[in-house]
Design a protein around this motif. Structure first.
Motif, PDB file in Angstrom:
ATOM      1  N   UNK A 227       0.809  -1.218   0.000  1.00 38.70           N
ATOM      2  CA  UNK A 227       0.000   0.000   0.000  1.00 38.70           C
ATOM      3  C   UNK A 227       0.840   1.265   0.000  1.00 38.70           C
ATOM      4  N   UNK A 228       2.109   1.153   0.375  1.00 37.71           N
ATOM      5  CA  UNK A 228       3.016   2.301   0.371  1.00 37.71           C
ATOM      6  C   UNK A 228       4.422   1.785   0.098  1.00 37.71           C
ATOM      7  N   UNK A 229       4.771   1.732  -1.161  1.00 40.02           N
ATOM      8  CA  UNK A 229       6.032   1.139  -1.605  1.00 40.02           C
ATOM      9  C   UNK A 229       7.176   2.140  -1.445  1.00 40.02           C
ATOM     10  N   UNK A 230       8.229   1.731  -0.705  1.00 36.76           N
ATOM     11  CA  UNK A 230       9.370   2.599  -0.437  1.00 36.76           C
ATOM     12  C   UNK A 230      10.543   2.270  -1.355  1.00 36.76           C
ATOM     13  N   UNK A 231      11.361   3.270  -1.597  1.00 35.66           N
ATOM     14  CA  UNK A 231      12.608   3.056  -2.330  1.00 35.66           C
ATOM     15  C   UNK A 231      13.536   2.149  -1.533  1.00 35.66           C
ATOM     16  N   UNK A 232      14.366   1.402  -2.252  1.00 36.96           N
ATOM     17  CA  UNK A 232      15.494   0.669  -1.679  1.00 36.96           C
ATOM     18  C   UNK A 232      16.679   0.873  -2.622  1.00 36.96           C
ATOM     19  N   UNK A 233      17.821   0.293  -2.277  1.00 36.81           N
ATOM     20  CA  UNK A 233      18.911   0.248  -3.237  1.00 36.81           C
ATOM     21  C   UNK A 233      18.529  -0.627  -4.408  1.00 36.81           C
ATOM     22  N   UNK A 234      19.001  -0.281  -5.586  1.00 40.19           N
ATOM     23  CA  UNK A 234      18.580  -0.962  -6.816  1.00 40.19           C
ATOM     24  C   UNK A 234      19.733  -1.780  -7.400  1.00 40.19           C
ATOM     25  N   UNK A 235      19.653  -3.116  -7.386  1.00 45.68           N
ATOM     26  CA  UNK A 235      20.731  -3.921  -7.975  1.00 45.68           C
ATOM     27  C   UNK A 235      20.837  -3.767  -9.486  1.00 45.68           C
ATOM     28  N   UNK A 236      19.782  -3.254 -10.134  1.00 48.59           N
ATOM     29  CA  UNK A 236      19.837  -3.043 -11.580  1.00 48.59           C
ATOM     30  C   UNK A 236      20.591  -1.765 -11.938  1.00 48.59           C
ATOM     31  N   UNK A 237      20.748  -0.863 -10.972  1.00 51.92           N
ATOM     32  CA  UNK A 237      21.558   0.335 -11.151  1.00 51.92           C
ATOM     33  C   UNK A 237      22.860   0.214 -10.357  1.00 51.92           C
ATOM     34  N   UNK A 238      23.232  -1.008 -10.061  1.00 54.18           N
ATOM     35  CA  UNK A 238      24.354  -1.273  -9.161  1.00 54.18           C
ATOM     36  C   UNK A 238      25.607  -1.425  -9.997  1.00 54.18           C
ATOM     37  N   UNK A 239      26.350  -0.349 -10.179  1.00 55.47           N
ATOM     38  CA  UNK A 239      27.448  -0.338 -11.138  1.00 55.47           C
ATOM     39  C   UNK A 239      28.619  -1.179 -10.676  1.00 55.47           C
ATOM     40  N   UNK A 240      29.384  -1.625 -11.671  1.00 56.61           N
ATOM     41  CA  UNK A 240      30.611  -2.390 -11.429  1.00 56.61           C
ATOM     42  C   UNK A 240      30.372  -3.678 -10.654  1.00 56.61           C
ATOM     43  N   UNK A 241      29.336  -4.403 -11.033  1.00 58.35           N
ATOM     44  CA  UNK A 241      29.074  -5.680 -10.380  1.00 58.35           C
ATOM     45  C   UNK A 241      30.204  -6.672 -10.606  1.00 58.35           C
ATOM     46  N   UNK A 242      31.001  -6.460 -11.639  1.00 60.92           N
ATOM     47  CA  UNK A 242      32.130  -7.367 -11.885  1.00 60.92           C
ATOM     48  C   UNK A 242      33.124  -7.339 -10.738  1.00 60.92           C
ATOM     49  N   UNK A 243      33.080  -6.282  -9.923  1.00 66.17           N
ATOM     50  CA  UNK A 243      33.999  -6.182  -8.789  1.00 66.17           C
ATOM     51  C   UNK A 243      33.346  -6.658  -7.497  1.00 66.17           C
ATOM     52  N   UNK A 244      32.274  -7.391  -7.604  1.00 64.79           N
ATOM     53  CA  UNK A 244      31.634  -8.127  -6.515  1.00 64.79           C
ATOM     54  C   UNK A 244      31.228  -7.260  -5.333  1.00 64.79           C
ATOM     55  N   UNK A 245      30.858  -6.029  -5.563  1.00 66.51           N
ATOM     56  CA  UNK A 245      30.270  -5.233  -4.500  1.00 66.51           C
ATOM     57  C   UNK A 245      28.923  -5.853  -4.132  1.00 66.51           C
ATOM     58  N   UNK A 246      28.539  -5.777  -2.858  1.00 68.72           N
ATOM     59  CA  UNK A 246      27.346  -6.505  -2.441  1.00 68.72           C
ATOM     60  C   UNK A 246      26.296  -5.586  -1.851  1.00 68.72           C
ATOM     61  N   UNK A 247      25.045  -6.009  -2.013  1.00 66.69           N
ATOM     62  CA  UNK A 247      23.896  -5.398  -1.366  1.00 66.69           C
ATOM     63  C   UNK A 247      23.250  -6.435  -0.466  1.00 66.69           C
ATOM     64  N   UNK A 248      22.729  -5.993   0.674  1.00 69.98           N
ATOM     65  CA  UNK A 248      22.056  -6.905   1.590  1.00 69.98           C
ATOM     66  C   UNK A 248      21.015  -6.123   2.382  1.00 69.98           C
ATOM     67  N   UNK A 249      20.322  -6.830   3.286  1.00 65.98           N
ATOM     68  CA  UNK A 249      19.303  -6.201   4.137  1.00 65.98           C
ATOM     69  C   UNK A 249      18.281  -5.424   3.304  1.00 65.98           C
ATOM     70  N   UNK A 250      17.621  -6.154   2.416  1.00 65.25           N
ATOM     71  CA  UNK A 250      16.617  -5.533   1.566  1.00 65.25           C
ATOM     72  C   UNK A 250      17.199  -4.579   0.560  1.00 65.25           C
ATOM     73  N   UNK A 251      18.473  -4.790   0.202  1.00 66.67           N
ATOM     74  CA  UNK A 251      19.228  -3.962  -0.751  1.00 66.67           C
ATOM     75  C   UNK A 251      19.582  -2.582  -0.206  1.00 66.67           C
ATOM     76  N   UNK A 252      19.444  -2.385   1.102  1.00 67.88           N
ATOM     77  CA  UNK A 252      19.760  -1.079   1.670  1.00 67.88           C
ATOM     78  C   UNK A 252      21.131  -1.008   2.328  1.00 67.88           C
TER      79      UNK A 252
END
Length: 460
Positions: A227-252
């Motif tokens: 009913x009220x969708x909040x922003x989180x970190x976006x893995x699709x805009x997550x640059x340089x994934x080749x360097x294995x940077x990580x997102x966790x905790x709901x991408x935040x």
């Protein structure tokens, strides 16, 4: 729920020929090597019923005893980390038509395109609803297959096969599929309804059956809902994934990378539109202060060849990117307009581990304000309107909020609070004044500002 799950073992066998699972999910993990389990009944000895997303991000239902009696895999891929979706699995093996024995619905629409579609024989007993067989929410027993994301309003109806319209409906104003908060259903012996509304007892069953689940791990309550969708970190805009940077905790939670020239970043799933006022917070979790926080236009983070720290990014569109940021190591502000060169100038003090940076973006007056632990840099006043006291002037545009690792080898890390009320898995210490349309922040949300959420955006 990436590090937690819920468990309940039925004391008696229910209806194994007919049942319904309904739940709202916000999926944060894209791809990977493991399944993402929504619900499973699993005896740990290679006999199970499973509802899950596979590593290819297809929705699946499996039933296996001595072989696969049921194996349903959608052709459609589910790779949107920004939105809630409603999933219903209705099992009714008594149906005369085989394809009617298992029905999958997503956001009110029945799925009909499958890569694999093995249906059970008529009147086949599924592995679901067996006594003494553990039921899991968010896990498959004996594996590392855990769901990663958020869930709410999970219903299980024992002995009844309902379609999606029983649990959801189309909003007459927006046309968006939304939950019915009190659907008219019968739960049967082993049925349950998990609202996750009691922060002290998150496994509480609200169906009236008292089929309460046991929580394992650190399950956190969230104001982010269908009913009220909040922003989180976006893995699709997550640059340089080749360097294995990580997102966790709901991408935040954002973890940088120690390799040289990596410069990864994460941007919000929701962009602030070109009008209105919005606020978010970032907490520094690393000893390294080589990071940036700020706002950027979407094209600034859409490039594929990013090999420099944030203010020097180029993008494939090239000429229109705008970015405004604060650098933790020296306290300077960095301004990039129209895709041109970046300028750096004095702004505030450097920051330290566990500092909280707040970003207030006023797109009615095209001003940006940034604070450290509640004190705005350059004596900024987010309520000053057109005068823009202490503000960074920005070009009118839509903007993503972001945090980035600003120097190769620095391993700068942090965690975002877009109003969810948490930094990582830790609640804010002392919540400040909340925005009118929802959200919980450590410091006061400036008057007239909103969180990056659907109700906040629609309030302007």
């Amino acid at each position: 729920m990436a590090s937690t799950y819920l468990t309940r073992t039925p004391s008696s066998t229910g209806n194994r020929k007919k049942w319904t699972w309904s739940g709202w999910v916000k999926k944060t993990k894209i791809g990977g090597s493991n399944n993402k389990e929504l619900m499973s009944a699993n005896n740990g000895s290679n006999q199970f019923s499973l509802i899950f997303f596979n590593p290819a991000d297809q929705l699946n239902y499996y039933d296996y005893t001595t072989g696969y009696s049921s194996q349903i895999i959608t052709n459609r891929l589910f790779r949107d980390p920004s939105s809630w979706m409603h999933i219903v699995v209705a099992y009714d093996s008594a149906q005369s038509t085989s394809s009617d024995r298992i029905k999958l619905y997503v956001n009110g629409v029945q799925e009909t395109s499958f890569g694999t579609s093995t249906y059970p024989s008529q009147n086949y007993d599924s592995f679901m609803n067996l006594s003494s067989v553990p039921n899991y929410i968010g896990r498959e027993a004996g594996t590392s297959n855990l769901y990663e994301g958020s869930m709410t309003h999970i219903h299980f109806c024992d002995g009844y096969a309902y379609d999606a319209s029983t649990f959801g409906e189309t909003d007459s104003t927006s046309g968006i599929w939304k939950p019915k908060t009190a659907p008219s259903v019968t739960y049967g012996t082993n049925g349950f309804f998990l609202k996750f509304e009691n922060s002290g007892a998150m496994g509480t069953d609200s169906s009236g059956n008292t089929n309460t689940f046991t929580v394992s791990g650190n399950l956190t309550q969230n104001v982010d809902t269908p009913s009220n969708n909040f922003a989180t970190g976006n893995p699709l805009y997550f640059t340089n994934t080749a360097w294995t940077t990580s997102l966790s905790n709901g991408n935040n939670t954002f973890t940088g990378h120690t390799g040289s020239n990596s410069y990864p970043m994460v941007a919000s799933t929701i962009a602030a539109p070109a009008s209105g006022k919005f606020y978010a917070e970032f907490k520094v979790t690393s000893s390294s202060q080589n990071y940036y926080v700020g706002v950027a236009t979407p094209e600034a983070v859409s490039g594929t060849a990013i090999n420099a720290h944030y203010p020097n990014w180029d993008n494939e569109g090239g000429t229109n990117a705008h970015a405004y940021s604060y650098y933790g190591a020296d306290g300077q502000k960095y301004v990039k307009t129209g895709g041109g060169a970046t300028s750096a100038s004095a702004y505030g003090s450097s920051s330290s581990q566990n500092d909280i940076l707040g970003i207030a973006l006023d797109l009615d007056n095209n001003k940006l304000y940034i604070h450290k632990n509640g004190t705005y840099f350059d004596s900024g006043n987010p309520a000053s309107g057109a005068s823009g006291t202490g503000a960074i002037s920005v070009t009118n545009h839509e903007y993503l909020f972001f945090m980035s690792d600003g120097a190769g080898g620095s391993d700068a890390s942090g965690t975002a609070n877009f109003g969810q009320g948490y930094f990582g898995t830790t609640q804010v210490a002392s919540a400040g004044t909340a925005p009118s349309e929802g959200g919980i922040f450590e410091y006061d949300c400036p008057s007239g500002y909103q969180a990056l959420c659907t109700k906040g955006i629609n309030s302007f």
